[in-house]
Write a protein that holds these residues in place. Sequence first.
Motif, PDB file in Angstrom:
ATOM      1  N   LEU A 170      -6.944   3.175   5.745  1.00 57.74           N
ATOM      2  CA  LEU A 170      -7.305   2.707   7.076  1.00 57.74           C
ATOM      3  C   LEU A 170      -8.253   3.687   7.757  1.00 57.74           C
ATOM      4  O   LEU A 170      -8.209   4.888   7.493  1.00 57.74           O
ATOM      5  CB  LEU A 170      -6.051   2.535   7.938  1.00 57.74           C
ATOM      6  CG  LEU A 170      -5.049   1.469   7.476  1.00 57.74           C
ATOM      7  CD1 LEU A 170      -3.804   1.521   8.356  1.00 57.74           C
ATOM      8  CD2 LEU A 170      -5.683   0.088   7.521  1.00 57.74           C
ATOM      9  N   ALA A 174      -6.975   3.669  13.649  1.00 57.76           N
ATOM     10  CA  ALA A 174      -6.178   2.462  13.420  1.00 57.76           C
ATOM     11  C   ALA A 174      -4.822   2.857  12.859  1.00 57.76           C
ATOM     12  O   ALA A 174      -4.721   3.773  12.049  1.00 57.76           O
ATOM     13  CB  ALA A 174      -6.889   1.513  12.458  1.00 57.76           C
ATOM     14  N   PHE A 202      -1.732  -4.130  13.950  1.00 57.87           N
ATOM     15  CA  PHE A 202      -2.323  -2.800  14.081  1.00 57.87           C
ATOM     16  C   PHE A 202      -2.630  -2.497  15.545  1.00 57.87           C
ATOM     17  O   PHE A 202      -2.946  -3.414  16.329  1.00 57.87           O
ATOM     18  CB  PHE A 202      -3.648  -2.710  13.317  1.00 57.87           C
ATOM     19  CG  PHE A 202      -3.553  -2.933  11.840  1.00 57.87           C
ATOM     20  CD1 PHE A 202      -3.432  -1.862  10.969  1.00 57.87           C
ATOM     21  CD2 PHE A 202      -3.601  -4.219  11.311  1.00 57.87           C
ATOM     22  CE1 PHE A 202      -3.352  -2.065   9.594  1.00 57.87           C
ATOM     23  CE2 PHE A 202      -3.529  -4.434   9.945  1.00 57.87           C
ATOM     24  CZ  PHE A 202      -3.404  -3.356   9.082  1.00 57.87           C
ATOM     25  N   ALA A 204      -5.577  -0.426  17.287  1.00 51.03           N
ATOM     26  CA  ALA A 204      -6.852   0.141  16.836  1.00 51.03           C
ATOM     27  C   ALA A 204      -7.893   0.037  17.939  1.00 51.03           C
ATOM     28  O   ALA A 204      -7.785  -0.792  18.845  1.00 51.03           O
ATOM     29  CB  ALA A 204      -7.347  -0.599  15.592  1.00 51.03           C
ATOM     30  N   ILE A 212     -10.803  -2.307   9.317  1.00 50.20           N
ATOM     31  CA  ILE A 212      -9.432  -2.686   8.918  1.00 50.20           C
ATOM     32  C   ILE A 212      -9.492  -3.840   7.928  1.00 50.20           C
ATOM     33  O   ILE A 212      -8.814  -3.846   6.895  1.00 50.20           O
ATOM     34  CB  ILE A 212      -8.598  -3.081  10.145  1.00 50.20           C
ATOM     35  CG1 ILE A 212      -8.378  -1.888  11.061  1.00 50.20           C
ATOM     36  CG2 ILE A 212      -7.260  -3.678   9.710  1.00 50.20           C
ATOM     37  CD1 ILE A 212      -7.679  -2.234  12.357  1.00 50.20           C
TER      38      ILE A 212
END
Length: 218
Positions: A170, A174, A202, A204, A212
């Motif tokens: 990742l 994130a 997630f 982020a 992602i």
Amino acid sequence: MRIAIAGAGAVGRSIAQELVSDGHQVMLIERDRAHFDPGAVEQAEWVQADACELSSLEDAGMQLCDVVIAATGDDKVNLVVSLLAKTEFAVRRVVARVNDPTNEWLFTESWGVDVAVSTPRILAAMVEEAVTVGDVVRLLTLRQGQANLVEITLDDKTSVAGQPVSSLRLPRDAALVTILRGGRVIVPQPDDTLEGGDELLFVATAAVELEIRTALGY
């Protein structure tokens, strides 16, 4: 916590009922006599007043509140309530309802808003989340746009299906916070195996949302 809710329409009453059920002290502030119905949420304190008037808020005791929720159907009112709560009463947390998505840009820290909740945007995101596989769906904006809660649903064709969580590469900004699998909510551990049909949530920044998707094999 002591929580003040400006606006006792259907939305305000529903929020109040949930918060009262969770053991919080709730005060509902409503100007319109037609919406002033203490019997609707009996455990809450009801105040008939204009939430945009400083003196009314002082009399209601907003300075004693930990959280203020601006939940009226008028974006202008919600902004004024948010600004007064933050600047005049130093309320720690202010949550504001956004009725018109075109007004979202106003609901920022400059107007005293800590969290803006756009009902139309959330409903649209829920529709996308229900029908979209392999695409990043933004569910909620956090911290005045500094981060988002996003979701992506895996299919069996993605290269990460069958791989452990630890294999994900990742981007820096994130974090995988939850895996929804059937009726389960899974707190991801490094050795947990990803499966087709998993819904991954997630937190982020907007800048890395596409990264992602790439990290998940799309």
